[in-house]
Design a protein around this motif. Structure first.
Motif, mmCIF file in Angstrom:
data_model
loop_
_atom_site.group_PDB
_atom_site.id
_atom_site.type_symbol
_atom_site.label_atom_id
_atom_site.label_comp_id
_atom_site.label_asym_id
_atom_site.label_seq_id
_atom_site.Cartn_x
_atom_site.Cartn_y
_atom_site.Cartn_z
ATOM 1 N N LEU A 182 19.525 7.879 -16.662
ATOM 2 C CA LEU A 182 20.585 7.563 -17.617
ATOM 3 C C LEU A 182 20.172 6.339 -18.420
ATOM 4 O O LEU A 182 19.752 5.333 -17.849
ATOM 5 C CB LEU A 182 21.898 7.284 -16.872
ATOM 6 N N THR B 145 23.026 7.987 -23.968
ATOM 7 C CA THR B 145 24.487 7.823 -23.962
ATOM 8 C C THR B 145 24.980 7.171 -25.247
ATOM 9 O O THR B 145 24.189 6.649 -26.036
ATOM 10 C CB THR B 145 24.927 6.952 -22.765
ATOM 11 N N LYS C 208 30.839 4.852 -17.049
ATOM 12 C CA LYS C 208 30.999 4.839 -15.586
ATOM 13 C C LYS C 208 31.334 6.237 -15.072
ATOM 14 O O LYS C 208 30.827 6.672 -14.042
ATOM 15 C CB LYS C 208 32.100 3.844 -15.179
ATOM 16 N N HIS D 136 28.136 8.297 -15.272
ATOM 17 C CA HIS D 136 27.215 7.899 -14.206
ATOM 18 C C HIS D 136 27.637 8.488 -12.868
ATOM 19 O O HIS D 136 26.823 9.015 -12.110
ATOM 20 C CB HIS D 136 27.160 6.367 -14.117
ATOM 21 N N SER D 137 28.934 8.405 -12.592
ATOM 22 C CA SER D 137 29.457 8.920 -11.320
ATOM 23 C C SER D 137 29.247 10.430 -11.204
ATOM 24 O O SER D 137 28.946 10.948 -10.123
ATOM 25 C CB SER D 137 30.950 8.587 -11.224
ATOM 26 N N ASP E 103 25.030 11.026 -11.101
ATOM 27 C CA ASP E 103 24.317 10.281 -10.059
ATOM 28 C C ASP E 103 22.815 10.134 -10.355
ATOM 29 O O ASP E 103 21.972 10.696 -9.639
ATOM 30 C CB ASP E 103 24.514 10.983 -8.709
ATOM 31 N N PRO E 104 22.453 9.399 -11.410
ATOM 32 C CA PRO E 104 21.032 9.274 -11.782
ATOM 33 C C PRO E 104 20.212 8.465 -10.780
ATOM 34 O O PRO E 104 20.747 7.593 -10.096
ATOM 35 C CB PRO E 104 21.095 8.551 -13.130
ATOM 36 N N THR F 102 19.028 4.040 -13.801
ATOM 37 C CA THR F 102 19.976 3.708 -14.867
ATOM 38 C C THR F 102 19.381 2.538 -15.639
ATOM 39 O O THR F 102 19.344 1.409 -15.154
ATOM 40 C CB THR F 102 21.352 3.324 -14.286
ATOM 41 N N LEU G 193 27.707 -1.042 -14.367
ATOM 42 C CA LEU G 193 26.849 0.034 -13.873
ATOM 43 C C LEU G 193 25.825 -0.499 -12.871
ATOM 44 O O LEU G 193 25.382 -1.640 -12.992
ATOM 45 C CB LEU G 193 26.070 0.661 -15.040
#
Length: 459
Positions: free
Chosen positions: A104, A191, A206, A209-210, A213-214, A217, A240
């Motif tokens: 990410l 992003t 957020k 990301h959740s 699950d990269p 980041t 993050l």
């Protein structure tokens, strides 16, 4: 990057040379100058305080080594503390996950985020031999989606389409599903950026990301913003679980404060730095090498790695064989060497990485030197193939035609022909027994105008 800091520090560190012992008194002024140099380089104050304290603690009372002068001991301490501030060693991307590894990429608008995604994709494809898929989850800027598609095509990696009416989480999950089917090794998720940090943006990223699950980041930050770069990185780091930083536009940052502040403030390593606008202008960040460059010691390892990537090995071998056989060095060869040098970042790009050349690079009139190299190429391009292979046939009328065609003066053409003759003589020496030593002796005064020499071959 670091031009101003390098100049200040190299002058300052000379002050302790020749001292019999490093004491608090005889390094007090030097430390004050180091502190000022760092502050002027836009390094964050907490970082400056800790750095100076670390240097002082180690330097005071250091006995003179049998092999080193106190000045060298002090420079060594400064270098080691610089490395400590920037992160000890290069930290690679951790892609040890069941494919596809998801990366990410976050950052503010205008930091160079989308371009960095493309550069990183190219890096992974060419150096790590990974099959890469890129996708844009920036639903607010359709232009960013189109930009990434164009860049993906340019670097030769796969692009997963998306549109402004989709949800970022759905876009990312769709890309990941596609990557599993197509056996991609890595998915890079670009992003949405904003012009400033805001709650909505952080909540969205957020949530994204959740959901995906990269394994990495990465935060992209513009080095030109100085201390603000470190503060922005801290804000993202609080929102993050960052794993690393990509520092962009370092080629335009003469101060370098961001590079010295980001790691200390965020606790996250700088993994890559952007060193230009070209799509291959992304380098792994090596703190030890950068510290050497800051102190004017050069960066030979990076220079070698860059040469291995960018120079045409077949052409180099062909040229070496030609010279070895004593076939001569014509203007076609001269032009080829200029073009190879340009691939390496030009005159200043080379000098910046060569040991002991940092001060020279700063004192030199860089613009004039680069202009001189471009002028040489323009003059050679205005010649016929026959003239390039046999410069002796270039008469007065031919010189006038070449000057007009290249937008230069006849004296510029004469200067180039003289420089070529000098190089031809050097190449002959090189092809003879013991030639390399003879050639090095002949290199004196061969730098182009603006580089402290009287004109000559650029390499």
């Amino acid at each position: 990057m670091f031009e101003n800091l390098t100049e200040r520090l190299t002058k300052t560190l000379k002050a302790v040379t020749g001292q019999a012992k490093l004491t608090e008194d005889n390094i007090k002024d030097t430390l004050r100058e180091v502190r000022m140099a760092l502050l002027e380089a836009d390094v964050a104050l907490p970082v400056v305080k800790e750095f100076v304290a670390g240097v002082k603690e180690r330097a005071v009372g250091q006995e003179v080594s049998k092999s080193l002068t106190p000045g060298q001991v002090f420079v060594k301490i400064v270098q080691e503390e610089l490395v400590k501030v920037m992160g000890e060693a290069n930290e690679k991307l951790n892609l040890a996950a069941k494919p596809p590894a998801i990366v990410l990429v976050a950052g503010l608008q205008g930091a160079g985020k989308t371009t960095s995604v493309a550069k990183l994709a190219r890096n992974l494809k060419e150096r790590e031999k990974k099959k890469v898929l890129v996708v844009s989850a920036d639903i607010y800027r359709p232009a960013a989606i189109r930009q990434l598609e164009t860049l993906a095509s340019e670097v030769g990696v796969d692009f997963f389409p998306s549109s402004a009416d989709q949800d970022p989480v759905d876009i990312a999950n769709g890309a990941i599903g596609h990557a599993r089917i197509q056996h991609h090794d890595v998915v890079l998720v670009d992003t949405a950026g904003r012009l400033h940090i805001d709650g909505d943006m952080m909540d969205e990223i957020k949530r994204l990301h959740s959901a995906i699950d990269p394994v990495e980041t990465l935060f992209v930050v513009d080095a030109m913003t100085g201390q603000d770069a470190a503060n922005t990185a801290r804000a993202f780091g609080e929102a993050l679980p960052l794993t690393g930083v990509i520092l962009t536009k370092t080629d335009g940052d003469a101060r370098g404060g961001a590079a010295l502040s980001v790691r200390h403030i965020t606790g996250k390593p700088i993994k890559f730095i952007g060193v230009g606008e070209k799509i291959d202008a992304l380098e792994a960040f090596h703190p030890d090498r950068v510290a050497s460059r800051i102190l004017g010691m050069g960066d030979v390892l990076s220079l070698i790695e860059e040469a291995e990537r960018k120079l045409d090995k077949d052409k180099a071998e062909k040229f070496a064989k030609k010279i070895k056989k004593g076939k001569g060095f014509d203007l076609e060869d001269f032009r080829e060497q200029i073009q190879q040098m340009k691939k390496m970042g030009g005159m200043m790009g080379l000098l910046d990485k060569m040991p002991g050349m940092g001060q020279m690079a700063q004192m030199a009139d860089a613009a004039k030197a680069e202009k001189g190299v471009h002028q040489m190429e323009a003059i050679i391009n205005s010649m016929t193939p026959g003239e390039r292979r046999n410069p002796d046939i270039i008469s007065g009328s031919r010189k006038r035609r070449i000057a007009m065609g290249s937008g230069t003066q006849i004296q510029d053409v004469n200067r180039l022909l003289k420089q070529h003759k000098q190089m031809s003589k050097m190449m002959k020496k090189m092809s003879s027994k013991g030639g390399m030593a003879k050639m090095m002796r002949g290199m004196k005064g061969m730098l182009p105008p603006g580089m402290g020499g009287g004109g000559g071959f650029p390499m």
